[in-house]
Design a protein around this motif. Structure first.
Motif, PDB file in Angstrom:
ATOM      1  N   ALA A  40      37.546   7.626  77.043  1.00 26.01           N
ATOM      2  CA  ALA A  40      37.180   6.385  77.752  1.00 26.01           C
ATOM      3  C   ALA A  40      35.738   5.996  77.452  1.00 26.01           C
ATOM      4  O   ALA A  40      35.439   4.824  77.184  1.00 26.01           O
ATOM      5  CB  ALA A  40      37.387   6.559  79.256  1.00 26.01           C
ATOM      6  N   GLU A  59      26.367  12.591  78.123  1.00 31.55           N
ATOM      7  CA  GLU A  59      27.432  13.599  78.201  1.00 31.55           C
ATOM      8  C   GLU A  59      26.872  14.892  78.789  1.00 31.55           C
ATOM      9  O   GLU A  59      25.857  15.400  78.316  1.00 31.55           O
ATOM     10  CB  GLU A  59      28.046  13.831  76.812  1.00 31.55           C
ATOM     11  N   PHE A  81      42.921  22.099  71.729  1.00 33.96           N
ATOM     12  CA  PHE A  81      42.931  22.767  73.031  1.00 33.96           C
ATOM     13  C   PHE A  81      43.370  21.795  74.133  1.00 33.96           C
ATOM     14  O   PHE A  81      43.819  22.195  75.184  1.00 33.96           O
ATOM     15  CB  PHE A  81      41.529  23.287  73.379  1.00 33.96           C
ATOM     16  N   VAL A 421      45.506   9.777  76.420  1.00 30.76           N
ATOM     17  CA  VAL A 421      44.323   9.370  75.658  1.00 30.76           C
ATOM     18  C   VAL A 421      44.319   7.846  75.519  1.00 30.76           C
ATOM     19  O   VAL A 421      43.275   7.192  75.661  1.00 30.76           O
ATOM     20  CB  VAL A 421      44.350  10.040  74.264  1.00 30.76           C
TER      21      VAL A 421
HETATM   22  C1  LIG Z   1      45.718  20.519  78.007  1.00 29.74           C
HETATM   23  C2  LIG Z   1      45.837  19.017  77.965  1.00 29.74           C
HETATM   24  C3  LIG Z   1      46.761  18.437  77.107  1.00 29.74           C
HETATM   25  C4  LIG Z   1      46.860  17.052  77.037  1.00 29.74           C
HETATM   26  N1  LIG Z   1      47.744  16.521  76.148  1.00 29.74           N
HETATM   27  C5  LIG Z   1      47.744  15.178  75.955  1.00 29.74           C
HETATM   28  C6  LIG Z   1      48.478  14.635  74.875  1.00 29.74           C
HETATM   29  O1  LIG Z   1      49.123  15.368  74.107  1.00 29.74           O
HETATM   30  N2  LIG Z   1      48.450  13.283  74.684  1.00 29.74           N
HETATM   31  C7  LIG Z   1      47.715  12.455  75.500  1.00 29.74           C
HETATM   32  O2  LIG Z   1      47.719  11.234  75.288  1.00 29.74           O
HETATM   33  N3  LIG Z   1      46.984  12.964  76.523  1.00 29.74           N
HETATM   34  C8  LIG Z   1      46.967  14.300  76.757  1.00 29.74           C
HETATM   35  N4  LIG Z   1      46.187  14.837  77.733  1.00 29.74           N
HETATM   36  C9  LIG Z   1      45.400  13.935  78.582  1.00 29.74           C
HETATM   37  C10 LIG Z   1      44.180  13.387  77.845  1.00 29.74           C
HETATM   38  O3  LIG Z   1      43.513  14.451  77.212  1.00 29.74           O
HETATM   39  C11 LIG Z   1      43.250  12.719  78.864  1.00 29.74           C
HETATM   40  O4  LIG Z   1      43.974  11.735  79.589  1.00 29.74           O
HETATM   41  C12 LIG Z   1      42.069  12.006  78.203  1.00 29.74           C
HETATM   42  O5  LIG Z   1      41.526  12.756  77.140  1.00 29.74           O
HETATM   43  C13 LIG Z   1      41.012  11.753  79.271  1.00 29.74           C
HETATM   44  O6  LIG Z   1      39.914  11.069  78.719  1.00 29.74           O
HETATM   45  P1  LIG Z   1      38.763  10.543  79.686  1.00 29.74           P
HETATM   46  O7  LIG Z   1      37.759   9.901  78.826  1.00 29.74           O
HETATM   47  O8  LIG Z   1      39.359   9.773  80.797  1.00 29.74           O
HETATM   48  O9  LIG Z   1      38.161  11.837  80.398  1.00 29.74           O
HETATM   49  P2  LIG Z   1      37.469  13.129  79.780  1.00 29.74           P
HETATM   50  O10 LIG Z   1      38.062  13.464  78.486  1.00 29.74           O
HETATM   51  O11 LIG Z   1      37.489  14.143  80.865  1.00 29.74           O
HETATM   52  O12 LIG Z   1      35.981  12.652  79.513  1.00 29.74           O
HETATM   53  C14 LIG Z   1      35.014  12.610  80.535  1.00 29.74           C
HETATM   54  C15 LIG Z   1      33.727  13.184  80.006  1.00 29.74           C
HETATM   55  O13 LIG Z   1      32.754  13.096  81.047  1.00 29.74           O
HETATM   56  C16 LIG Z   1      31.929  14.223  80.974  1.00 29.74           C
HETATM   57  N5  LIG Z   1      31.263  14.386  82.263  1.00 29.74           N
HETATM   58  C17 LIG Z   1      31.779  14.846  83.419  1.00 29.74           C
HETATM   59  N6  LIG Z   1      30.847  14.814  84.387  1.00 29.74           N
HETATM   60  C18 LIG Z   1      29.723  14.301  83.831  1.00 29.74           C
HETATM   61  C19 LIG Z   1      28.417  14.032  84.330  1.00 29.74           C
HETATM   62  N7  LIG Z   1      28.074  14.291  85.577  1.00 29.74           N
HETATM   63  N8  LIG Z   1      27.500  13.520  83.480  1.00 29.74           N
HETATM   64  C20 LIG Z   1      27.822  13.245  82.181  1.00 29.74           C
HETATM   65  N9  LIG Z   1      29.042  13.515  81.661  1.00 29.74           N
HETATM   66  C21 LIG Z   1      29.996  14.021  82.475  1.00 29.74           C
HETATM   67  C22 LIG Z   1      32.875  15.348  80.598  1.00 29.74           C
HETATM   68  O14 LIG Z   1      32.199  16.451  80.033  1.00 29.74           O
HETATM   69  C23 LIG Z   1      33.801  14.654  79.619  1.00 29.74           C
HETATM   70  O15 LIG Z   1      33.340  14.809  78.288  1.00 29.74           O
HETATM   71  C24 LIG Z   1      46.055  16.230  77.842  1.00 29.74           C
HETATM   72  C25 LIG Z   1      45.124  16.809  78.720  1.00 29.74           C
HETATM   73  C26 LIG Z   1      45.023  18.189  78.781  1.00 29.74           C
HETATM   74  C27 LIG Z   1      43.997  18.803  79.708  1.00 29.74           C
END
Ligand SMILES: Cc1cc2nc3c(=O)[nH]c(=O)nc-3n(C[C@H](O)[C@H](O)[C@H](O)COP(=O)(O)OP(=O)(O)OC[C@H]3O[C@@H](n4cnc5c(N)ncnc54)[C@H](O)[C@@H]3O)c2cc1C
Length: 458
Positions: A40, A59, A81, A421
């Motif tokens: 995101a 980050e 992972f 994702v």
């Molecule tokens: C094991 C697993 C398997 C999955 N398999 C799939 C799949 O096969 N296909 C699929 O589409 N989706 C899959 N998903 C879901 C997908 O990975 C997530 O929906 C997506 O990656 C989330 O992205 P995001 O940007 O919302 O959050 P995140 O990826 O959690 O990004 C948020 C970021 O914010 C950072 N952060 C947190 N707090 C702070 C702070 N205070 N200050 C600064 N930075 C901070 C974190 O370190 C992180 O890097 C899977 C998830 C998991 C856990």
């Protein structure tokens, strides 16, 4: 989040060499500060850069990608992972960007196996399972049309018999990281079906990381406070100093936000604070086994489930990307309990589960193993955000800006593709567009062409 040492952890992630940003001061001011470098946050930052405005991604961790992470250190080949599948590839914004960035996106194999004891389900048995899944899907949609929300488990047909545990695992822990009894039927009914369509040869995490190239990004910069009292600015405190932005986009997971690691001033309105709690992340962990010589006699990327008898079950993705790696995925309450018992118990479960399913002594064939601990990662704190019963509206509540210039994004903030994702990516793009509009940054919304305003014909 894994058993790797800090040193190998840093070296592990594809292309995640430590940036000289550690020594650098943060910029004092930017147009938009993005909190979190997951899908995101990267999508939001790309949109802001494309609009010609200044941005910095803050980050907390030492690597980027969040829940998308491709590791090469553990096994010497790319190993996801976190996210590894592209759902609905034709409409998947991340998959679409792959080829232009030198990444190979290839179709997932159509073969899906259901094990019954030590044999594969016969065609008729597989048909029964698939038909029951369709019936359950319909029952959840029907339940969502009712006045009061139910749990998905309550909405299921009562006559699933022997198939019930397998259906519950497939629709709950495997697809959504939570047991159906804890999930809103209205929320699941609204989400689009997840067809596992494609993989990335170099790893999905590697692709997401690549999409952050040329984006101003600061690692080890955990945000601790977002102060939106100012009339036109947001003041942000981080582990590496303070900065001022005209808008902030917050993409940390609902688990992290609900834990209070980021303080908001003024406090978030109660409805948003409640929404974070009611969209708490479930549990989903991966046990990775290196099994040379294909002892399970499976094809590349075969996906296998079992007609389970209870919740102690898993999903197997075999010979991932043609390698010797097998992913054994566990989730929901069982996944949480198992991972609380530690890496050894997780590996033992995976080995004995596979040995039971295939009648092969998997332990004697195991070369190396590795387990994830997403729920224990302090910056992730879970897998993906499911809505509690009655909480479907929480996703829209999180789409509301706080004090007109703090915007939430992330997988939880997508009504139909939460937990993916693609959903995270789209939510980041939407938040960026909102930030750019609200502050007069970037192009103003264009009037719709006359023909676009005509009602659509069906
Ligand atoms: C094991 C697993 C398997 C999955 N398999 C799939 C799949 O096969 N296909 C699929 O589409 N989706 C899959 N998903 C879901 C997908 O990975 C997530 O929906 C997506 O990656 C989330 O992205 P995001 O940007 O919302 O959050 P995140 O990826 O959690 O990004 C948020 C970021 O914010 C950072 N952060 C947190 N707090 C702070 C702070 N205070 N200050 C600064 N930075 C901070 C974190 O370190 C992180 O890097 C899977 C998830 C998991 C856990």
């Amino acid at each position: 989040m894994t058993s790797l040492t800090r040193r190998s952890f840093i070296g592990a992630t594809v292309g995640a060499a430590l940036s000289p940003s550690f020594a650098r001061a943060l910029p004092a001011t930017v147009d938009v500060a993005v909190v979190g470098a997951g899908a995101a946050g990267i999508a939001a930052a790309r949109r802001i850069v494309a609009a010609g405005r200044s941005v910095v991604v803050l980050e907390a961790a030492e690597r980027i990608g969040g829940r998308c992470r491709t590791d090469i250190a553990a096994f010497g080949v790319p190993c996801d992972f976190g996210a590894c599948w592209f759902y609905n590839v034709d409409n998947n914004p991340v998959a679409r960007l792959g080829p232009a960035h030198g990444m190979d996106v290839y179709p997932a194999s159509r073969g899906q196996r259901l094990r019954i004891g030590r044999r594969n389900a016969r065609e008729g048995e597989l048909e029964d399972f698939l038909a029951a899944l369709v019936r359950c899907d319909r029952a959840i949609t029907d339940a969502a049309a009712g006045k009061a929300d139910l749990s998905c488990a309550q909405a299921l047909p009562k006559d699933l018999g022997i198939l019930r545990p397998a259906i519950e695992f497939y629709m709950g822990p495997f697809s959504c990281s939570r047991d159906l009894v804890e999930m809103s039927a209205a929320d699941l009914a609204k989400s689009v079906s997840r067809n596992i369509d494609a993989f990335c040869r170099q790893g999905l995490g590697a692709l997401v990381e690549k999409l952050a190239t040329n984006i101003p990004l600061e690692r080890a910069a955990a945000v601790t406070e977002i102060n939106a009292f100012g009339r036109s600015n947001v003041d942000i405190a981080t582990a590496r100093g303070r900065l001022t932005a005209r808008a902030a986009i917050v993409t940390a997971s609902t688990g992290v936000l609900a834990s209070g690691k980021i303080k908001f001033a003024p406090e978030l309105p109660k409805r948003q604070a409640d929404a974070l709690v009611r969209l708490s992340p479930g549990h989903y962990e991966r046990i990775i086994l290196e099994l040379p010589g294909n002892p399970l006699d499976l094809q590349r990327d075969d996906l296998v489930m079992e007609r389970a008898e209870d919740e102690r079950t898993a999903a197997l993705l075999a010979n991932v990307n043609g390698s010797e790696l097998c992913y054994v995925d566990v989730g929901g309450r069982f996944g949480r309990t198992l991972s609380a018992r530690g890496p050894r118990a997780m590996t033992e479960f995976a080995v004995s589960w596979l040995s039971g399913l295939y009648g092969v002594d998997v332990g004697s064939r195991l070369r190396r193993s590795h387990v994830t601990q997403w729920s224990g990662d302090p910056w992730i704190m879970g897998a993906f955000a499911t809505a509690a019963v009655g909480a479907q509206g929480s996703r829209r509540i999180l789409m509301e800006p706080h004090r007109d210039r703090v915007f939430f994004a992330g997988e939880a903030v997508h009504e139909t593709q939460w937990g993916t994702v693609a959903g995270a990516w789209e939510s980041g793009e939407r938040a960026a567009a909102a930030a750019l509009r609200l502050f007069g940054i970037g192009p103003k919304p264009q009037p719709q062409p006359a023909e676009r305003r005509q009602p659509r014909r069906r």
